[in-house]
Design an enzyme around this catalytic site. Structure first.
Site, PDB file in Angstrom:
ATOM      1  N   THR A 282      -5.338 -37.851 -39.241  1.00 37.89           N
ATOM      2  CA  THR A 282      -6.303 -38.233 -38.296  1.00 37.89           C
ATOM      3  C   THR A 282      -7.677 -38.654 -39.134  1.00 37.89           C
ATOM      4  O   THR A 282      -8.333 -37.810 -39.728  1.00 37.89           O
ATOM      5  CB  THR A 282      -6.927 -37.149 -37.373  1.00 37.89           C
ATOM      6  OG1 THR A 282      -5.858 -36.775 -36.593  1.00 37.89           O
ATOM      7  CG2 THR A 282      -8.148 -37.489 -36.281  1.00 37.89           C
TER       8      THR A 282
ATOM      9  N   ASN B 171      -8.451 -36.570 -28.645  1.00 37.53           N
ATOM     10  CA  ASN B 171      -8.771 -35.014 -28.925  1.00 37.53           C
ATOM     11  C   ASN B 171     -10.282 -34.703 -28.145  1.00 37.53           C
ATOM     12  O   ASN B 171     -10.154 -33.696 -27.670  1.00 37.53           O
ATOM     13  CB  ASN B 171      -8.940 -34.824 -30.258  1.00 37.53           C
ATOM     14  CG  ASN B 171      -7.506 -34.505 -30.924  1.00 37.53           C
ATOM     15  OD1 ASN B 171      -6.485 -34.472 -30.217  1.00 37.53           O
ATOM     16  ND2 ASN B 171      -7.335 -34.243 -32.092  1.00 37.53           N
TER      17      ASN B 171
ATOM     18  N   LEU C  47      -9.274 -40.217 -32.151  1.00 38.79           N
ATOM     19  CA  LEU C  47     -10.542 -39.255 -32.107  1.00 38.79           C
ATOM     20  C   LEU C  47     -10.654 -38.845 -30.579  1.00 38.79           C
ATOM     21  O   LEU C  47     -11.141 -38.097 -30.170  1.00 38.79           O
ATOM     22  CB  LEU C  47     -11.821 -39.768 -32.817  1.00 38.79           C
ATOM     23  CG  LEU C  47     -11.395 -39.684 -34.418  1.00 38.79           C
ATOM     24  CD1 LEU C  47     -12.649 -40.098 -35.097  1.00 38.79           C
ATOM     25  CD2 LEU C  47     -11.231 -38.041 -35.084  1.00 38.79           C
TER      26      LEU C  47
ATOM     27  N   PHE D 195       0.051 -37.383 -32.117  1.00 36.18           N
ATOM     28  CA  PHE D 195      -0.463 -36.695 -31.014  1.00 36.18           C
ATOM     29  C   PHE D 195       0.211 -35.134 -30.570  1.00 36.18           C
ATOM     30  O   PHE D 195      -0.180 -34.697 -29.489  1.00 36.18           O
ATOM     31  CB  PHE D 195      -0.426 -37.468 -29.800  1.00 36.18           C
ATOM     32  CG  PHE D 195      -1.179 -38.908 -29.925  1.00 36.18           C
ATOM     33  CD1 PHE D 195      -2.507 -38.998 -29.660  1.00 36.18           C
ATOM     34  CD2 PHE D 195      -0.657 -39.913 -30.489  1.00 36.18           C
ATOM     35  CE1 PHE D 195      -3.522 -39.971 -29.953  1.00 36.18           C
ATOM     36  CE2 PHE D 195      -1.311 -41.353 -30.345  1.00 36.18           C
ATOM     37  CZ  PHE D 195      -2.725 -41.207 -30.491  1.00 36.18           C
TER      38      PHE D 195
ATOM     39  N   CYS E 185      -7.992 -29.066 -35.139  1.00 28.27           N
ATOM     40  CA  CYS E 185      -8.542 -30.216 -35.002  1.00 28.27           C
ATOM     41  C   CYS E 185      -9.716 -30.581 -33.838  1.00 28.27           C
ATOM     42  O   CYS E 185     -10.457 -31.378 -34.167  1.00 28.27           O
ATOM     43  CB  CYS E 185      -7.274 -31.250 -34.652  1.00 28.27           C
ATOM     44  SG  CYS E 185      -6.086 -31.325 -35.931  1.00 28.27           S
TER      45      CYS E 185
ATOM     46  N   ARG F  36      -5.825 -21.535 -37.660  1.00 32.83           N
ATOM     47  CA  ARG F  36      -7.128 -22.195 -37.895  1.00 32.83           C
ATOM     48  C   ARG F  36      -7.966 -22.201 -36.793  1.00 32.83           C
ATOM     49  O   ARG F  36      -7.551 -22.866 -35.398  1.00 32.83           O
ATOM     50  CB  ARG F  36      -6.840 -23.557 -38.366  1.00 32.83           C
ATOM     51  CG  ARG F  36      -6.021 -23.400 -39.814  1.00 32.83           C
ATOM     52  CD  ARG F  36      -5.792 -24.735 -40.307  1.00 32.83           C
ATOM     53  NE  ARG F  36      -4.488 -25.173 -39.663  1.00 32.83           N
ATOM     54  CZ  ARG F  36      -3.827 -26.418 -40.046  1.00 32.83           C
ATOM     55  NH1 ARG F  36      -4.258 -27.213 -40.829  1.00 32.83           N
ATOM     56  NH2 ARG F  36      -2.909 -26.979 -39.283  1.00 32.83           N
TER      57      ARG F  36
ATOM     58  N   PHE G  74     -11.405 -36.244 -25.553  1.00 36.81           N
ATOM     59  CA  PHE G  74     -11.294 -36.123 -24.066  1.00 36.81           C
ATOM     60  C   PHE G  74     -10.408 -34.629 -23.696  1.00 36.81           C
ATOM     61  O   PHE G  74     -10.782 -34.190 -22.748  1.00 36.81           O
ATOM     62  CB  PHE G  74     -10.342 -37.385 -23.535  1.00 36.81           C
ATOM     63  CG  PHE G  74     -11.252 -38.454 -23.080  1.00 36.81           C
ATOM     64  CD1 PHE G  74     -12.065 -39.158 -23.998  1.00 36.81           C
ATOM     65  CD2 PHE G  74     -10.942 -39.082 -21.834  1.00 36.81           C
ATOM     66  CE1 PHE G  74     -12.728 -40.291 -23.474  1.00 36.81           C
ATOM     67  CE2 PHE G  74     -11.832 -40.027 -21.507  1.00 36.81           C
ATOM     68  CZ  PHE G  74     -12.634 -40.650 -22.431  1.00 36.81           C
TER      69      PHE G  74
ATOM     70  N   PHE H 183      -4.319 -19.369 -32.582  1.00 39.12           N
ATOM     71  CA  PHE H 183      -5.125 -19.958 -31.695  1.00 39.12           C
ATOM     72  C   PHE H 183      -4.438 -20.707 -30.417  1.00 39.12           C
ATOM     73  O   PHE H 183      -5.390 -20.930 -29.398  1.00 39.12           O
ATOM     74  CB  PHE H 183      -5.730 -21.192 -32.340  1.00 39.12           C
ATOM     75  CG  PHE H 183      -4.773 -22.535 -32.447  1.00 39.12           C
ATOM     76  CD1 PHE H 183      -3.892 -22.815 -33.438  1.00 39.12           C
ATOM     77  CD2 PHE H 183      -4.936 -23.820 -31.575  1.00 39.12           C
ATOM     78  CE1 PHE H 183      -3.074 -24.019 -33.342  1.00 39.12           C
ATOM     79  CE2 PHE H 183      -4.101 -24.684 -31.425  1.00 39.12           C
ATOM     80  CZ  PHE H 183      -3.379 -24.772 -32.581  1.00 39.12           C
TER      81      PHE H 183
END
Ligand code: NAD
Ligand code: UGA
Length: 464
Positions: free
Chosen positions: A132, A224, A221, A162, A276, A346, A226, A338
């Site tokens: 990305t 992600n 970008l 994605f 991300c 992360r 949204f 996560f």
């Protein structure tokens, strides 16, 4: 036609993506390369439990294709030389130094890849941005590659990924769309079509969208941003629910049935994590600011601020509820990843909640079905809030959830692992100190059942 693929970066994207391409395209040889020797050793380990990434379905396709048309190696130069197409799938973390520190994407790994390709390539290549990247990065890559003077032609495509972790293999087998951006020239269109042919081995053509490079880079970008915005929106409403007696899961259901809103990504939580969302929105904010678009930047920054608020208020609610002090108290943390079905930690909200509780001198007992103790300690040490010895003294990591909850004052559920729902909560209650508290940061447990057992329950977004 593409017959040989090199993927630089054997991480959460490079590994699964290339395993699926190799699986679906037996006529293509796929070399996945990485500088990290241990990672490559793990990808090649006979014992599939040692693969560096836990992802449902991944080990099956790796074992099916490995050493047939799928290879993992540290020989980056050889893989570059052999390839018709090179995917760049390296990490693009937030910069921690210099101009743009804390916001811009650090493109040093991308640039290193471009320089290495420029140095060793001896035949024409299609270079594919899988990582990305900020909009217009292809320009920088192109400047490095097209000035080598060795007569090699490079076409640069943007083909953002994605997939979501935990569902990566399903997402790759059946994506909503594949996006390919390239130059609007004869050579550019040729390259786009060659990559389209690769995906067309398993996807209908109408799912493969072709755009210009900049639209493709910016769409990633935007997607992600949204998605994260939806989580922050529902989390903002979760706080209001807690003050008004509304129930966030009922609100989510009610609004999600509106076909214009849709039902996905409306689960309230202790805040989104992952490598991300935060990094990509910070990057978007930085890009908007660099064009002087302050209103755009401020709008998106609020998504991050809301997320930080959600993590902090969850931790302070624990302290407040436990009679305003957790010093010396034992708190069980269930879940460190996560999200469920991944070993990735992360930016996990668990790290920040644990850190706040440790600041209050709580003693933490931690359990996650897929995360190792060393990773948990690394995550906490990375924050640099206290010495690593203090972290060691204040946390205990266990392999058994019942042992984890035993003799604690409270349990905090921070990842939505399915197994948590199936526990014998009566047994857990009996083993805890009283009054026994549960703080459900994922709203996955049945509040009424727990209250009947005797627990005092806080579930995110549930009003009284
Ligand atoms: P990762 O950290 O898991 O993997 C990146 C790998 O690249 C590491 O193993 C690193 O050693 C290797 N690497 C770095 N520089 C190298 C070099 N010069 N030569 C060889 N290897 C090198 O990262 P990731 O999660 O796979 O993410 C990669 C990119 O994909 C990022 O830009 C990310 O934003 C994007 N992305 C990630 C996801 C996800 O779910 N993780 C999803 C979509 C897109
Ligand atoms: C996300 C996107 O979903 C992917 O499309 C994208 O490719 C990827 O980022 C990326 O670019 O890295 P990922 O971070 O792996 O994927 O996982 P998500 O399912 O999006 O979850 C992100 C975070 O949001 C998790 O902490 C999750 O628990 C949280 N979340 C998600 C919620 O709190 N509520 C929801 O309703 C959905």
């Amino acid at each position: 036609m593409i017959k040989n693929i090199c993927c630089i970066g054997a991480g959460y994207v490079g590994g699964p993506t290339m395993a699926v391409i190799a699986n679906k395209c037996p006529h293509i040889k796929v070399n996945v390369v990485d500088l990290n020797k241990q990672r490559i050793l793990d990808w090649n380990d006979e014992d599939l439990d040692k693969l560096p990434i836990y992802e449902p379905g991944l080990s099956t396709i790796v074992s099916r294709n490995r050493n047939k048309n799928l290879f993992f190696s540290t020989d980056v130069d050889k893989a570059i030389q052999e390839a018709d197409a090179i995917f760049i799938s390296v990490n693009t973390p937030t910069k921690t130094y210099g101009v743009g520190k804390g916001m811009a994407a650090d493109l040093k790994y991308i640039e290193l890849c471009a320089r290495q390709i420029a140095k060793v390539a001896t035949s024409d290549k299609i270079i594919i941005e899988k990582s990305t990247l900020p909009v217009r990065t292809a320009e920088a890559i192109s400047n490095i590659l097209k000035n080598t003077g060795n007569g090699v032609n490079f076409q640069i495509l943007s083909n953002p990924e994605f997939l979501a972790e935990g569902t990566a293999i399903d997402d790759l087998f059946n994506p909503d769309r594949v996006l390919i951006g390239g130059e609007d020239t004869i050579k550019g269109r040729e390259a786009i079509n060659k990559l389209t042919e690769v995906y067309a081995n398993w996807l209908p053509r109408e799912k493969i969208l072709q755009t210009n490079v900049w639209s493709s880079e910016l769409s990633k970008l935007t997607a992600n941003a949204f998605l994260a915005q939806r989580v922050s929106s529902i989390n903002a409403m979760s706080e209001l629910c807690e003050h008004t007696g509304a129930d966030i899961s009922e609100v989510s259901k009610a609004i999600g049935t509106d076909s214009r809103i849709g039902s996905k990504f409306l689960k309230a939580s202790v805040g989104f994590g992952g490598s991300c969302f935060q990094k990509d929105i910070l990057n978007l904010v930085y890009i908007a600011k660099s064009y002087g678009l302050d209103a755009v930047a401020d709008y998106w920054e609020q998504v991050i601020l809301m997320n930080d608020h959600q993590k902090r208020r969850f931790a302070s609610n624990i302290v407040k509820t436990l009679f305003n002090t957790v010093s010396g108290k034992k708190i069980a943390i269930l879940g460190w990843a996560f999200k469920k079905d991944t070993n990735d930690t992360r930016e996990s909200s668990a790290i920040y909640v644990a850190d706040e509780l440790l600041n209050e001198r709580a003693e933490l007992k931690i359990y996650d079905p897929k995360v190792k103790e060393s990773k948990i300690l690394n995550d906490l040490n990375y924050l640099n809030t206290r010495s690593s010895q203090d972290n060691i003294n204040l946390i205990t990591t266990l392999n058994d959830p019942y042992e984890t909850c035993k003799a604690t004052h409270a349990v905090a559920v921070l990842t939505e692992w399915d197994e948590f729902k199936a526990y014998d909560w009566k047994k857990i209650y009996d083993s805890m100190l009283k009054p026994a508290f549960i703080f459900d940061g994922r709203s996955i447990l049945n509040v009424q059942v727990l209250e009947k057992i005797g627990f005092k329950v806080y579930s995110i977004g549930k009003g009284n």
